[in-house]
Design a protein around this motif. Structure first.
Motif, PDB file in Angstrom:
ATOM      1  N   THR A  95      42.906  54.980 -68.345  1.00 48.67           N
ATOM      2  CA  THR A  95      44.154  54.440 -67.804  1.00 48.67           C
ATOM      3  C   THR A  95      44.869  55.412 -66.872  1.00 48.67           C
ATOM      4  OG1 THR A  95      45.298  55.179 -69.790  1.00 48.67           O
ATOM      5  CG2 THR A  95      44.603  52.884 -69.736  1.00 48.67           C
ATOM      6  N   GLU A  96      44.646  56.734 -67.035  1.00 47.17           N
ATOM      7  CA  GLU A  96      45.468  57.676 -66.269  1.00 47.17           C
ATOM      8  C   GLU A  96      44.688  58.452 -65.206  1.00 47.17           C
ATOM      9  OE1 GLU A  96      48.650  57.552 -66.943  1.00 47.17           O
ATOM     10  OE2 GLU A  96      48.395  56.303 -68.734  1.00 47.17           O
ATOM     11  N   TYR A  97      43.679  59.188 -65.653  1.00 48.28           N
ATOM     12  CA  TYR A  97      43.065  60.151 -64.734  1.00 48.28           C
ATOM     13  C   TYR A  97      41.881  59.586 -63.959  1.00 48.28           C
ATOM     14  CZ  TYR A  97      45.770  63.753 -67.126  1.00 48.28           C
ATOM     15  OH  TYR A  97      46.779  64.500 -67.654  1.00 48.28           O
ATOM     16  N   GLY A  98      41.120  58.704 -64.603  1.00 45.94           N
ATOM     17  CA  GLY A  98      39.861  58.267 -64.006  1.00 45.94           C
ATOM     18  C   GLY A  98      40.065  57.371 -62.799  1.00 45.94           C
ATOM     19  N   PRO A  99      39.103  57.410 -61.843  1.00 38.53           N
ATOM     20  CA  PRO A  99      39.172  56.489 -60.713  1.00 38.53           C
ATOM     21  C   PRO A  99      38.985  55.042 -61.178  1.00 38.53           C
ATOM     22  CG  PRO A  99      37.159  57.810 -60.646  1.00 38.53           C
ATOM     23  CD  PRO A  99      37.966  58.314 -61.778  1.00 38.53           C
ATOM     24  N   VAL A 100      39.694  54.132 -60.540  1.00 37.41           N
ATOM     25  CA  VAL A 100      39.645  52.726 -60.937  1.00 37.41           C
ATOM     26  C   VAL A 100      38.221  52.173 -60.844  1.00 37.41           C
ATOM     27  CG1 VAL A 100      40.500  50.409 -60.388  1.00 37.41           C
ATOM     28  CG2 VAL A 100      42.026  52.374 -60.271  1.00 37.41           C
ATOM     29  N   ARG A 101      37.456  52.721 -59.876  1.00 35.72           N
ATOM     30  CA  ARG A 101      36.080  52.243 -59.696  1.00 35.72           C
ATOM     31  C   ARG A 101      35.227  52.431 -60.947  1.00 35.72           C
ATOM     32  NH1 ARG A 101      33.917  55.828 -55.479  1.00 35.72           N
ATOM     33  NH2 ARG A 101      35.669  56.923 -56.275  1.00 35.72           N
ATOM     34  N   LEU A 102      35.553  53.472 -61.719  1.00 35.23           N
ATOM     35  CA  LEU A 102      34.733  53.777 -62.902  1.00 35.23           C
ATOM     36  C   LEU A 102      35.010  52.851 -64.079  1.00 35.23           C
ATOM     37  CD1 LEU A 102      34.448  57.641 -63.306  1.00 35.23           C
ATOM     38  CD2 LEU A 102      32.641  55.984 -62.883  1.00 35.23           C
ATOM     39  N   ARG A 103      36.155  52.139 -64.023  1.00 35.64           N
ATOM     40  CA  ARG A 103      36.574  51.379 -65.202  1.00 35.64           C
ATOM     41  C   ARG A 103      35.538  50.388 -65.713  1.00 35.64           C
ATOM     42  NH1 ARG A 103      43.072  50.494 -64.321  1.00 35.64           N
ATOM     43  NH2 ARG A 103      43.550  52.716 -64.397  1.00 35.64           N
ATOM     44  N   PRO A 104      34.922  49.589 -64.820  1.00 37.98           N
ATOM     45  CA  PRO A 104      33.922  48.639 -65.351  1.00 37.98           C
ATOM     46  C   PRO A 104      32.780  49.358 -66.065  1.00 37.98           C
ATOM     47  CG  PRO A 104      34.352  48.221 -63.022  1.00 37.98           C
ATOM     48  CD  PRO A 104      35.105  49.449 -63.383  1.00 37.98           C
ATOM     49  N   PHE A 105      32.421  50.563 -65.588  1.00 38.87           N
ATOM     50  CA  PHE A 105      31.329  51.291 -66.243  1.00 38.87           C
ATOM     51  C   PHE A 105      31.741  51.752 -67.632  1.00 38.87           C
ATOM     52  CE2 PHE A 105      30.315  51.699 -61.753  1.00 38.87           C
ATOM     53  CZ  PHE A 105      28.993  51.293 -61.765  1.00 38.87           C
ATOM     54  N   ILE A 106      32.963  52.263 -67.726  1.00 37.96           N
ATOM     55  CA  ILE A 106      33.410  52.752 -69.038  1.00 37.96           C
ATOM     56  C   ILE A 106      33.459  51.595 -70.027  1.00 37.96           C
ATOM     57  CG2 ILE A 106      35.270  53.883 -70.303  1.00 37.96           C
ATOM     58  CD1 ILE A 106      36.057  55.210 -67.654  1.00 37.96           C
ATOM     59  N   SER A 107      34.051  50.457 -69.609  1.00 36.74           N
ATOM     60  CA  SER A 107      34.113  49.371 -70.587  1.00 36.74           C
ATOM     61  C   SER A 107      32.728  48.806 -70.854  1.00 36.74           C
ATOM     62  CB  SER A 107      35.111  48.275 -70.184  1.00 36.74           C
ATOM     63  OG  SER A 107      35.007  47.980 -68.836  1.00 36.74           O
ATOM     64  N   GLY A 108      31.842  48.875 -69.852  1.00 36.00           N
ATOM     65  CA  GLY A 108      30.459  48.460 -70.091  1.00 36.00           C
ATOM     66  C   GLY A 108      29.785  49.317 -71.146  1.00 36.00           C
ATOM     67  N   VAL A 109      29.961  50.639 -71.034  1.00 37.14           N
ATOM     68  CA  VAL A 109      29.365  51.549 -72.023  1.00 37.14           C
ATOM     69  C   VAL A 109      29.897  51.235 -73.414  1.00 37.14           C
ATOM     70  CG1 VAL A 109      29.306  53.959 -72.793  1.00 37.14           C
ATOM     71  CG2 VAL A 109      28.891  53.413 -70.400  1.00 37.14           C
ATOM     72  N   MET A 110      31.223  51.007 -73.502  1.00 42.00           N
ATOM     73  CA  MET A 110      31.828  50.700 -74.808  1.00 42.00           C
ATOM     74  C   MET A 110      31.258  49.406 -75.383  1.00 42.00           C
ATOM     75  SD  MET A 110      33.699  53.076 -75.552  1.00 42.00           S
ATOM     76  CE  MET A 110      33.385  54.456 -74.513  1.00 42.00           C
ATOM     77  N   ASP A 111      31.173  48.377 -74.516  1.00 48.01           N
ATOM     78  CA  ASP A 111      30.676  47.082 -74.995  1.00 48.01           C
ATOM     79  C   ASP A 111      29.242  47.201 -75.498  1.00 48.01           C
ATOM     80  OD1 ASP A 111      33.021  45.912 -74.383  1.00 48.01           O
ATOM     81  OD2 ASP A 111      32.375  45.051 -72.477  1.00 48.01           O
ATOM     82  N   LEU A 112      28.413  47.928 -74.764  1.00 44.72           N
ATOM     83  CA  LEU A 112      27.012  48.027 -75.165  1.00 44.72           C
ATOM     84  C   LEU A 112      26.861  48.869 -76.435  1.00 44.72           C
ATOM     85  CD1 LEU A 112      25.124  48.270 -71.774  1.00 44.72           C
ATOM     86  CD2 LEU A 112      25.623  46.282 -73.174  1.00 44.72           C
ATOM     87  N   LEU A 113      27.625  49.953 -76.531  1.00 47.26           N
ATOM     88  CA  LEU A 113      27.565  50.756 -77.758  1.00 47.26           C
ATOM     89  C   LEU A 113      27.956  49.910 -78.963  1.00 47.26           C
ATOM     90  CD1 LEU A 113      29.091  54.274 -76.997  1.00 47.26           C
ATOM     91  CD2 LEU A 113      26.795  53.778 -77.834  1.00 47.26           C
ATOM     92  N   ALA A 114      28.966  49.037 -78.755  1.00 47.08           N
ATOM     93  CA  ALA A 114      29.407  48.197 -79.867  1.00 47.08           C
ATOM     94  C   ALA A 114      28.370  47.128 -80.179  1.00 47.08           C
ATOM     95  CB  ALA A 114      30.755  47.545 -79.540  1.00 47.08           C
ATOM     96  N   ALA A 115      27.537  46.779 -79.191  1.00 48.49           N
ATOM     97  CA  ALA A 115      26.602  45.669 -79.394  1.00 48.49           C
ATOM     98  C   ALA A 115      25.286  46.118 -80.013  1.00 48.49           C
ATOM     99  CB  ALA A 115      26.328  44.974 -78.059  1.00 48.49           C
ATOM    100  N   ILE A 116      24.952  47.401 -79.921  1.00 45.54           N
ATOM    101  CA  ILE A 116      23.667  47.858 -80.463  1.00 45.54           C
ATOM    102  C   ILE A 116      23.615  47.582 -81.963  1.00 45.54           C
ATOM    103  CG2 ILE A 116      22.276  49.915 -80.946  1.00 45.54           C
ATOM    104  CD1 ILE A 116      23.169  51.054 -78.312  1.00 45.54           C
ATOM    105  N   PRO A 117      22.564  46.905 -82.432  1.00 42.27           N
ATOM    106  CA  PRO A 117      22.475  46.591 -83.862  1.00 42.27           C
ATOM    107  C   PRO A 117      22.445  47.861 -84.711  1.00 42.27           C
ATOM    108  CG  PRO A 117      20.857  45.319 -82.621  1.00 42.27           C
ATOM    109  CD  PRO A 117      21.460  46.303 -81.667  1.00 42.27           C
TER     110      PRO A 117
END
Lengths: 311, 275
Positions: A95-117
């Motif tokens: 929300t603060e320091y990272g470039p806005v462009r990176l946001r989809p990647f960060i949430s993608g990483v979170m979603d996939l980590l949460a999805a791994i069985p």
């Protein structure tokens, strides 16, 4: 379609929905009833030993659950201690320091980590992470500060430490994605006011974002805790399933048990012994009560914080 | 002044590093599973039965079919109940006692550890029937799906604006038509999204299967029988410690990971609002 047939379909539709509702309520009630019913043989024979007893030996009908219950609480607590700061860092970066462009990647990483069985976390922890950690992390630590009981040897690759580490990876996506949500809702005027006064980003985070997000982050943490307490496969595969910890050795590198690992590894063989079987179900009941009360607390807190957002 | 800037910089540095660090386990797990799993893959691997112990070759075909059968049955039980309760809570609840109880049930069920659902299915189905059965597994998994689908359906329907509902009422349409054709039609995407994610979620659930469908070394012979599944196969084979079995567990992990991650990626790519 005439009026009569409409009112017939209306009634039919409504009662179908009601039946579905009643079925789900029925499942919910039956769940508690059947677990309590099947715990009774153990509770009536051994009483509170399931909570307090420290050893477990089906051959002598000794069923003390304390090491498993402590293992569940301790491994989850350690996971939280790691996951909370990590999640806060991720939310701050997002929300603060990272470039806005990176946001989809960060949430993608979170979603996939949460999805791994979880069973895949398990096989990875068991066959890949455990040997690496044992040689490169546990053994050097034991060699240098092994005189401290918490870090004493021998180094079991499969340990409560490894279980906590894997739980950390599994609950970080939960805590961080909720934290990101809450951080992004910080009222703009407050932040802009701080910036206008010449505050640095960190000062804005510390003085505006954190106080605003406190409750929500706490609720997210509790949700993560609930997930960690109930996690079965990954933990069962990496914790070693021994009853050494914590009464014979309190080392983090000792193998241990949790409620879920105890049930997963012993339940099928316990079917022949009613007290053994019932003791495992009593443990499940303990877990159920812990996780329900935790979710209840989280819900109350998040409702309060939702109320605050509307102000 | 310098101290303040330095503090800010340190926090920026730490948060950047930690965020980069969290991608490590994800990439590590994916590469590890792909590399170790790919060596197991072959046509024989996905189409044939497990070889008897000690023999080479053999596959996990029965586990692939088993997971699909159990998931399909779980969907048949779970999706209608999830969607119907979602509709009920959104459109027909009127603050009645049933809806309050239903909401408690759904909120609580969503937080219950999945192993407990497995024990529940064992207690009320396996014990009654007298043997392990895939039906009990499907029942346990369906309880995982219900809260996910129900909440998404309810939320999707609640976002439908009052104007649309009033317009439909003014046309003289009966409520059940408005609910099913118009409101549900608009909420369709969140119902489908949540159903797919719930499907992906149960595909990875292992704990509810351990005491219900158990495992089998044969092709599925009926839904009221023990049944092999990818999840339990990974657990059994990985824990066995025999090298040839562990390789098969990695192969099965690769297939399972492909299934679960591709559903997740597709859903998130094609839906604007993520559940």
């Amino acid at each position: 379609m005439n009026y009569k047939s409409n009112s017939f379909f209306e009634k039919l539709f409504k009662s179908t929905l009601k039946i579905a509702a009643l079925i789900v309520i029925g499942i919910f009630i039956l769940l508690f009833y059947s677990l309590v019913e099947r715990s009774i043989p153990s509770l009536s024979q051994n009483g509170l030993e399931i909570l307090l007893g420290t050893s477990w030996d089906p051959n002598f009908e000794i069923f003390g659950g304390a090491p498993a219950i402590l293992g569940t609480l301790f491994s989850s607590a350690i996971a939280l201690v790691f996951a909370l700061p990590i999640s806060l860092c991720i939310a701050i970066f997002y929300t603060e320091y990272g470039p806005v462009r990176l946001r989809p990647f960060i949430s993608g990483v979170m979603d996939l980590l949460a999805a791994i069985p979880s069973v895949i976390y398990g096989i990875w922890g068991l066959w890949t992470l455990s040997p690496i950690l044992k040689i490169n992390f546990q053994e050097p630590i034991i060699a240098s500060i092994g005189f401290i009981p918490l870090f004493s040897g021998p180094a079991y690759g499969l340990s409560i430490f490894l279980a906590s580490l894997i739980l950390t990876i599994m609950i970080t996506p939960i805590i961080s994605s909720i934290s990101i949500d809450i951080f992004s809702k910080t009222p703009m005027p407050l932040r802009e006011g701080m910036f206008a006064l010449g505050a640095t980003k960190w000062e804005v985070i510390k003085n505006v974002v954190f106080p605003f997000a406190k409750r929500g982050v706490f609720a997210a943490t509790i949700l993560g805790l609930g997930r960690a307490l109930g996690e079965t496969m990954a933990v069962t595969m990496v914790i070693g399933n021994s009853y050494i910890w914590p009464f014979k050795s309190i080392s983090l590198f000792s193998s241990a048990s949790t409620i879920t690992s105890k049930i997963a590894s012993e339940f099928p063989e316990s079917v022949v012994n009613i007290i053994h079987n019932s003791s495992l179900i009593s443990l499940a009941l303990v877990l159920l009560l812990i996780s329900i009360s935790i979710n209840f607390v989280a819900e109350i807190i998040s409702k309060k914080s939702a109320g605050r957002l509307n102000v | 002044m310098k101290v303040r800037r330095a503090k800010d910089f340190i926090i920026k540095l730490i948060s950047t590093l930690v965020t980069l660090l969290i991608a490590v386990p994800l990439l590590w797990i994916i590469f590890d599973v792909v590399i170790k799993g790919a060596s197991a893959l072959s046509l024989e691997f996905i189409t044939s039965l497990p070889a008897p112990f000690g023999e080479t070759g053999g596959g996990i075909g029965n586990a692939i079919i088993g997971t699909l059968i159990i998931n399909t049955m779980a969907c048949i039980i779970g999706l209608p109940l999830g969607i119907a309760t979602g509709i009920y809570l959104s459109e027909y609840s009127n603050g009645s006692r049933i809806s309050a109880l239903l909401r408690t049930a759904i909120d609580t069920l969503s937080g219950i550890p999945s192993i407990i659902l497995g024990l529940f299915a064992f207690s009320i189905i396996v014990i009654r029937v007298g043997h392990y059965t895939a039906l009990a597994a499907a029942f346990a998994l369906s309880i995982i799906m219900i809260p996910v689908v129900s909440k998404a359906t309810e939320e999707g329907m609640k976002t439908v604006s009052i104007d649309i509902r009033e317009g439909a009422i003014a046309l003289g349409l009966p409520k059940w038509i408005i609910t099913t054709k118009i409101v549900l039609g608009i909420a369709k995407s969140s119902v489908i999204t949540s159903s797919l994610l719930a499907f992906a979620r149960i595909s990875g659930e292992t704990a509810p299967l351990l005491f219900t469908s158990l495992f089998s070394y044969y092709w599925p012979r009926g839904i009221n029988e023990p049944m092999a599944s990818l999840q339990v196969l990974i657990y059994n084979y990985a824990m066995s410690g025999f090298e040839s079995w562990v390789v098969k567990a990695w192969g099965a992990s690769l297939l399972l990971l492909l299934l679960v991650l591709s559903i997740n990626i597709l859903v998130r790519r094609f839906s604007t609002k993520v559940v």
